[in-house]
Write a protein that holds these residues in place. Structure first.
Motif, short mmCIF file in Angstrom:
data_model
loop_
_atom_site.label_atom_id
_atom_site.label_comp_id
_atom_site.label_asym_id
_atom_site.label_seq_id
_atom_site.Cartn_x
_atom_site.Cartn_y
_atom_site.Cartn_z
N LEU A 118 0.82 -1.16 0.17
CA LEU A 118 0.09 0.18 0.19
C LEU A 118 0.99 1.25 0.00
O LEU A 118 0.53 2.36 -0.65
CB LEU A 118 -0.86 -0.05 1.28
CG LEU A 118 -2.14 -0.98 1.04
CD1 LEU A 118 -2.95 -1.11 2.52
CD2 LEU A 118 -2.92 -0.65 -0.05
N PHE A 119 2.11 1.26 0.61
CA PHE A 119 2.85 2.37 0.74
C PHE A 119 3.58 2.69 -0.39
O PHE A 119 3.84 3.70 -0.90
CB PHE A 119 3.69 2.18 1.99
CG PHE A 119 3.07 2.95 3.27
CD1 PHE A 119 3.14 4.32 3.40
CD2 PHE A 119 2.67 1.99 4.19
CE1 PHE A 119 2.52 4.84 4.52
CE2 PHE A 119 2.24 2.62 5.22
CZ PHE A 119 2.19 4.05 5.58
N GLU A 120 3.89 1.55 -1.18
CA GLU A 120 4.56 1.79 -2.45
C GLU A 120 3.43 2.21 -3.56
O GLU A 120 3.90 2.98 -4.13
CB GLU A 120 4.94 0.46 -3.06
CG GLU A 120 6.04 -0.24 -2.13
CD GLU A 120 6.53 -1.67 -2.56
OE1 GLU A 120 6.04 -2.17 -3.54
OE2 GLU A 120 7.82 -2.01 -2.12
N ASP A 121 2.14 1.81 -3.35
CA ASP A 121 1.36 2.44 -4.31
C ASP A 121 1.02 3.94 -3.97
O ASP A 121 0.61 4.82 -4.70
CB ASP A 121 -0.06 1.61 -4.04
CG ASP A 121 0.03 0.28 -4.41
OD1 ASP A 121 0.87 -0.13 -5.24
OD2 ASP A 121 -0.93 -0.64 -3.96
N ILE A 122 0.81 4.22 -2.74
CA ILE A 122 0.74 5.49 -2.34
C ILE A 122 2.01 6.55 -2.83
O ILE A 122 1.76 7.48 -3.33
CB ILE A 122 0.81 5.87 -0.83
CG1 ILE A 122 -0.76 5.09 -0.29
CG2 ILE A 122 0.90 7.21 -0.21
CD1 ILE A 122 -0.81 4.91 1.26
N GLU A 123 3.06 5.82 -2.63
CA GLU A 123 4.40 6.69 -2.99
C GLU A 123 4.14 7.00 -4.73
O GLU A 123 4.51 7.95 -5.30
CB GLU A 123 5.71 6.10 -2.75
CG GLU A 123 7.18 6.51 -3.32
CD GLU A 123 7.12 8.04 -2.60
OE1 GLU A 123 7.78 8.83 -2.93
OE2 GLU A 123 6.39 8.08 -1.42
N GLN A 124 3.69 6.04 -5.37
CA GLN A 124 3.69 6.06 -6.81
C GLN A 124 2.60 7.01 -7.28
O GLN A 124 3.01 7.59 -8.08
CB GLN A 124 3.28 4.52 -7.63
CG GLN A 124 4.40 3.45 -7.26
CD GLN A 124 5.67 3.91 -8.29
OE1 GLN A 124 5.44 4.80 -9.29
NE2 GLN A 124 6.87 3.54 -7.71
N LEU A 125 1.43 6.95 -6.34
CA LEU A 125 0.30 7.97 -6.75
C LEU A 125 1.07 9.38 -6.56
O LEU A 125 0.51 10.32 -7.32
CB LEU A 125 -0.85 7.44 -5.70
CG LEU A 125 -1.51 6.24 -6.20
CD1 LEU A 125 -2.63 6.04 -5.16
CD2 LEU A 125 -2.27 6.60 -7.78
N ARG A 126 1.68 9.50 -5.48
CA ARG A 126 2.31 10.70 -5.04
C ARG A 126 2.86 11.16 -6.10
O ARG A 126 3.34 12.60 -6.52
CB ARG A 126 3.18 10.85 -3.81
CG ARG A 126 3.29 12.09 -3.16
CD ARG A 126 4.17 11.95 -1.89
NE ARG A 126 5.30 11.41 -2.04
CZ ARG A 126 6.41 12.08 -2.21
NH1 ARG A 126 6.27 13.52 -2.36
NH2 ARG A 126 7.56 11.59 -2.37
N LYS A 127 4.14 10.68 -6.69
CA LYS A 127 4.86 10.91 -7.98
C LYS A 127 4.08 11.37 -9.15
O LYS A 127 4.62 12.30 -9.70
CB LYS A 127 5.96 10.05 -7.95
CG LYS A 127 6.83 9.59 -6.94
CD LYS A 127 7.90 8.63 -7.37
CE LYS A 127 8.80 8.13 -6.11
NZ LYS A 127 9.61 7.07 -6.48
N ARG A 128 2.90 10.43 -9.24
CA ARG A 128 2.23 10.76 -10.71
C ARG A 128 1.58 11.95 -10.43
O ARG A 128 1.34 12.67 -11.28
CB ARG A 128 1.33 9.43 -10.69
CG ARG A 128 1.89 8.34 -10.96
CD ARG A 128 0.64 7.39 -11.25
NE ARG A 128 -0.34 7.65 -12.22
CZ ARG A 128 -1.26 6.78 -12.42
NH1 ARG A 128 -1.72 5.66 -11.70
NH2 ARG A 128 -2.19 7.50 -13.25
N LEU A 129 1.06 12.25 -9.07
CA LEU A 129 0.41 13.43 -8.74
C LEU A 129 1.16 14.77 -9.05
O LEU A 129 0.91 15.85 -9.70
CB LEU A 129 -0.26 13.47 -7.45
CG LEU A 129 -0.99 14.76 -6.92
CD1 LEU A 129 -2.36 15.00 -7.71
CD2 LEU A 129 -1.36 14.61 -5.48
N ILE A 130 2.46 14.56 -8.66
CA ILE A 130 3.36 15.71 -8.74
C ILE A 130 3.58 15.88 -10.45
O ILE A 130 3.86 17.04 -11.04
CB ILE A 130 4.53 15.35 -8.34
CG1 ILE A 130 4.47 15.43 -6.60
CG2 ILE A 130 5.80 16.34 -8.64
CD1 ILE A 130 5.79 14.89 -5.73
N ASN A 131 4.05 14.73 -11.15
CA ASN A 131 4.24 14.99 -12.47
C ASN A 131 2.74 15.42 -13.21
O ASN A 131 3.17 16.29 -14.09
CB ASN A 131 4.49 13.50 -13.10
CG ASN A 131 5.65 13.04 -12.64
OD1 ASN A 131 6.85 13.65 -12.40
ND2 ASN A 131 5.90 11.55 -12.70
#
Length: 258
Positions: free
Chosen positions: A109-122
């Motif tokens: 879940l934290f890996e997914d959150i981190e990926q989503l956070r990076k996508r949001l930044i992009n």
């Protein structure tokens, strides 16, 4: 005469053998009784207050050997203890397996959150604005920073691993997942950093390496196990560097776990 003597000698040998056998049997019985009493009293002395409870359980256990329930009760108690140990061991194995599965799911879940956070930044970095004529222009990179500069208070979720907050991630209003607030000073180059306690404190407590450690100094880390909330006892200080607010030297927030 000789025959009589031989008969008497044989009789004496027989009597002596009988007495020896009788003495051996008596000694064996006495030893068995002594071992029985010693082992029973030793086990009972170890159990102390639990003895009565285990004896009651033994009386209710109809599957036990009747001899264990009536005569050798302490052997029956040992059997009950062995059964309880096996049951607790099985329960421990099940709980450990459950914890291992939850740990894996939590990491995923934290890996997914981190990926989503990076996508949001992009997505924010690549967001396009349209003019009234319908022409499309890419947003200039420093626009988020200019927007943040005009905001009196800035809100952030979690810091970067180096103890900074990227201005592009700033919000002008507190969200449900906002853990930090920066109040810029008059010159807008330094500011005061606050931790915002709320409903998501448990999430931060479970992942202090991501949420707290980069910008917080925890006064009672040993109390983490039983803590439910995070209380700020002293604000921190941040400096603006390029496109980020960076935690200052000795400027970490002081927090306490309660």
């Amino acid at each position: 005469m000789i025959i009589h003597f031989i008969s008497c000698f044989q009789a004496l040998i027989t009597i002596s053998w009988v007495w020896c056998l009788a003495g051996f049997l008596v000694g064996l019985t006495a030893g068995a009784v002594a071992v029985f009493l010693y082992s029973r009293n030793s086990i009972y002395s170890i159990l102390e207050t639990e003895k009565r409870k285990y004896l009651n359980d033994l009386e209710k256990d109809t599957k036990r050997n009747p001899l264990h329930r009536e005569v050798f009760k302490y052997i029956g108690i040992v059997g009950i203890l062995k059964k309880r140990k096996n049951e607790k061991q099985d329960m421990l194995i099940v709980k450990n397996n459950t914890i291992a599965e939850l740990t894996v799911q939590n990491d995923e879940l934290f890996e997914d959150i981190e990926q989503l956070r990076k996508r949001l930044i992009n997505l924010k970095g690549n967001k396009e604005t349209r003019t009234s004529s319908g022409d499309t222009f890419k947003q200039v990179p420093d626009e988020p920073e200019r927007k943040a500069d005009n905001t009196s208070e800035l809100f952030f979720t979690i810091p970067e691993s180096d103890g900074s907050f990227r201005i592009i991630n700033a919000k002008s209003a507190k969200g449900i997942d906002s853990f930090y607030r920066i109040i810029p000073d008059k010159g807008n180059q330094t500011g005061v950093l606050h931790f915002l306690s709320g409903d998501y404190d448990l999430r931060a407590l479970e992942n202090i390496d991501y949420y707290l450690n980069p910008v917080c100094e925890i006064e009672n880390l040993s109390g983490r196990r039983y803590a439910k909330r995070i209380v700020m006892t002293g604000p921190g200080r941040v400096l603006k560097r390029n496109d980020s607010w960076q935690i200052g030297e000795n400027g970490k927030i002081k927090v306490k776990l309660v």
